[in-house]
Each structure stands twice: as C-alpha cells, then as structure tokens.
Design a protein around this motif. Structure first.
Motif, short mmCIF file in Angstrom:
data_model
loop_
_atom_site.label_atom_id
_atom_site.label_comp_id
_atom_site.label_asym_id
_atom_site.label_seq_id
_atom_site.Cartn_x
_atom_site.Cartn_y
_atom_site.Cartn_z
N ASP A 101 0.82 -1.22 0.00
CA ASP A 101 0.00 0.00 0.00
C ASP A 101 0.85 1.27 0.00
N ILE A 102 1.83 1.30 0.91
CA ILE A 102 2.66 2.51 1.04
C ILE A 102 3.51 2.69 -0.22
N TYR B 251 4.58 0.47 11.74
CA TYR B 251 3.90 1.15 10.63
C TYR B 251 4.51 2.56 10.44
N GLY B 252 4.81 3.20 11.55
CA GLY B 252 5.45 4.52 11.48
C GLY B 252 6.79 4.45 10.77
N LEU C 91 6.26 4.10 7.08
CA LEU C 91 5.85 5.37 6.46
C LEU C 91 7.05 6.25 6.12
N SER C 92 8.11 6.12 6.93
CA SER C 92 9.26 7.02 6.73
C SER C 92 10.32 6.44 5.79
N LEU D 156 1.73 0.03 15.71
CA LEU D 156 1.83 1.40 15.19
C LEU D 156 3.28 1.84 14.97
N ALA D 157 4.17 1.39 15.84
CA ALA D 157 5.57 1.83 15.75
C ALA D 157 6.19 1.33 14.44
N ALA E 44 1.47 4.10 -2.96
CA ALA E 44 1.23 5.53 -2.70
C ALA E 44 2.48 6.36 -3.01
N LYS E 45 3.66 5.81 -2.71
CA LYS E 45 4.88 6.58 -2.94
C LYS E 45 5.27 6.60 -4.42
#
Lengths: 179, 146
Positions: free
Chosen positions: B20-21, B92-93, B96-97, B89-90, B24-25
């Motif tokens: 997914d990410i 996933y964060g 994201l980066s 969440l960590a 999107a990128k």
C-alpha cells in the motif's frame, strides 16, 4: 515584514476539491481560491488520500482524481511536509494520547490520525487547518474546540506547539471560520 | 522452519501494508498513475497466490459509504484497527518514513520469507477472512465504523 499565513488541508477537503462529481466541488474550489496565504500538503495526508482513492467508491476514477490532485498541488502555492522523524514520533505517540484526548473532548471518537493531522500543523507552525470533518473543526459540549484540546495535549506530552489556532470549512463556497 | 499461522498472517499483513505505502509513494498522478503503480508493485510480488491473498485484505478495507468525510473516517478507523492488531503502530510509522528503494527491498525480503511456506497458502486463504472478521468488534452503524 509580515509572516505569510500557512494553511493545512485535510483529506476530506481535498477529496471534495478533486472530485468533480461531488456536490461541494465548485463551492470548495471557490472557497480555497479565497483563502489568503500558502497551502501545506503533507506526505502523511497524501498516503492516506491514495489509500482512500483505492479502497472506496472512487476506485474506478482513482487515476483521474489523483491527476486532479497533482494539478491542484501545482495550481496552488504549496509547501511539502515529508514524513520526517518529527512526524513519525507524533504518529507513534498519538495512539497513547488518543484516550486522553477523547476524555477531554467529552467522549467524541477522535482517532489518532486526527491528532497527527492537527499535530503536523503544530510542528510546522501552520496557523490554519481546513477540514470538512467535524472531528477536526468541531467543539465539545462545553464549547472547547477540538484543535485547542489536541494542541494542549500535544504540548504537555510531546512538544510545545502553538498552532493551529484557527479551523475552517469550505463547503458553503467561502472559508467559514469555525474556531 | 515452518512458521505458525499467526506469524504468517502478520507477515502477510506487513506485505500488504508495504504494498500500500509503496503504491502511494510510486504514484504521482501525472507520470505514474495509481493503476500503473499497482501493476509495478504486483510485478515485484510476482506470485498469483500471494496476490490472491492480498485481495482478501482489500475486502476488509473496502468502504461502501457515499460521503467523503465518512469514507475518510472509516478508512482511518479500519487502518488503525488493522495496524494495531497486526504489526503495531511503531513499525507502521517506520514503514511510512522509508524511501521507495528501502520499501522495495523490504517487500522482496518478506515475499521470499512467505514463499518458503507456500504449502499452507490454501489454508491461509480460508483463515484470513476469519481473522479479519474478529477485528470487527462493533457493527457498522450508519454505514460506517464510528
């Protein structure tokens, strides 16, 4: 020299602005044109937007809508906020703050991405947030704006932030200040 | 070594979120559209069975609501639910980066890891809807999760 006003646009407003099939499309575009200052778009919001376009009724028109979004970004004077360490720290901490924010907001179901979007404005000193989502531009039953509550919680738990101070919505054809 | 079903489910979820990410990128709306980006990432995965499993996750996320603000809220809710119950969440964060090349590398690593347990994919195909059903604790009210 006066500082230029910056505006952060949330995902729901972006969708209205890029979807010609939305009944609010013309009104939102007209309102965005009237807003003074520059716009800030974040990578965090963009990833969310692309996810929404792929996993909803927009799926069939996702390419056209994304092209509209790219054109919108070019048309307005925009600054870019990448997912840097500050944003990711905010993202990680927001989950922990979610319960506290909800309690202060009187049980309103504010989600951690809402806190992240408001927090990004704080980290980048963006004064205005534009969102059609009541969970961002609304107030609790005591009249306290959600953005102020979230700002205070972020200031006390992560980093001292002074922004956002104003929230707007655009669906009536002009920017309506709600906070 | 053969992995347990929850471990494999978590790896599949990780692969799904990375996919997914990365889509999107890669997609910028002008040079690369979302459809092209999806095709590029699916070519990287290059395994029809794995792609079939990915489609099962898509069903969990698909939002039927008509109103943009409700769609966004539902998406936020489901993503939060999914990430909390799987990779956390960590992580996933961190995803994201990451840059595109780092995500591509991660995608290939996880894909290789999953393909070592290829023999239990049919069983996973049966179990994934059950796992995802457990995520939905509350019923959808007014057409969206709130």
């Amino acid at each position: 020299m006066s500082k230029e006003i910056q505006n952060y646009i949330d995902t729901s407003t972006i969708i209205d602005a890029i979807d010609p099939g939305s009944r609010f499309h013309t009104a939102v575009i007209s309102a965005l044109r009237q807003i003074v200052g520059s716009f800030a778009f974040s990578e965090y919001m963009e990833i969310e937007l692309k996810g929404v376009l792929r996993k909803s009724r927009f799926n069939r028109r996702k390419d056209i809508l994304l092209r509209n979004y790219a054109n919108l970004k070019q048309r307005f004077n925009t600054t870019w906020i990448p997912n840097n360490r500050d944003v990711i720290t905010l993202h990680n901490q927001s989950r922990r703050l979610e319960r506290l924010v909800r309690r202060l907001c009187g049980g309103v179901r504010i989600r951690f991405p809402d806190i992240v979007h408001i927090g990004i404005c704080g980290l980048k000193n963006i004064e205005n947030i534009i969102s059609e989502d009541w969970h961002i531009h609304g107030r609790n039953r005591h009249g306290d704006p959600f953005i102020v509550i979230v700002r205070e919680v972020i200031s006390q738990n992560i980093r001292n932030v002074n922004n956002p101070i104003r929230a707007y919505m655009c669906r009536l054809g002009r920017p309506i200040r709600t906070v | 070594m053969r992995k347990s079903y929850p471990e494999l489910f978590n790896d599949l979820s990780r692969l799904y979120l990375i996919r997914d990410i990365l889509i999107a990128k890669l997609a910028d709306g002008i040079e690369i559209t979302l459809t092209e980006a999806e095709r590029m990432v699916d070519d990287m995965i290059d395994n029809p069975e794995l792609l079939d499993l990915m489609k099962l996750f898509d069903e969990f996320f698909y939002i039927t609501s008509w109103y943009p603000e409700r769609i966004v809220r539902s998406y936020r809710y489901r993503l939060e639910l999914f990430v909390n119950k799987t990779i956390g969440l960590a992580e996933y964060g961190i995803l994201l980066s990451l840059t595109k090349s780092e995500l591509e590398q991660k995608l290939i690593d996880i894909k290789d890891r999953l393909l070592k347990n290829k023999q239990i994919f049919p069983e996973l195909k049966r179990l994934i809807p059950l796992f995802l059903k457990q995520f939905k604790k509350r019923k959808e009210e007014h057409g969206y999760y709130e």
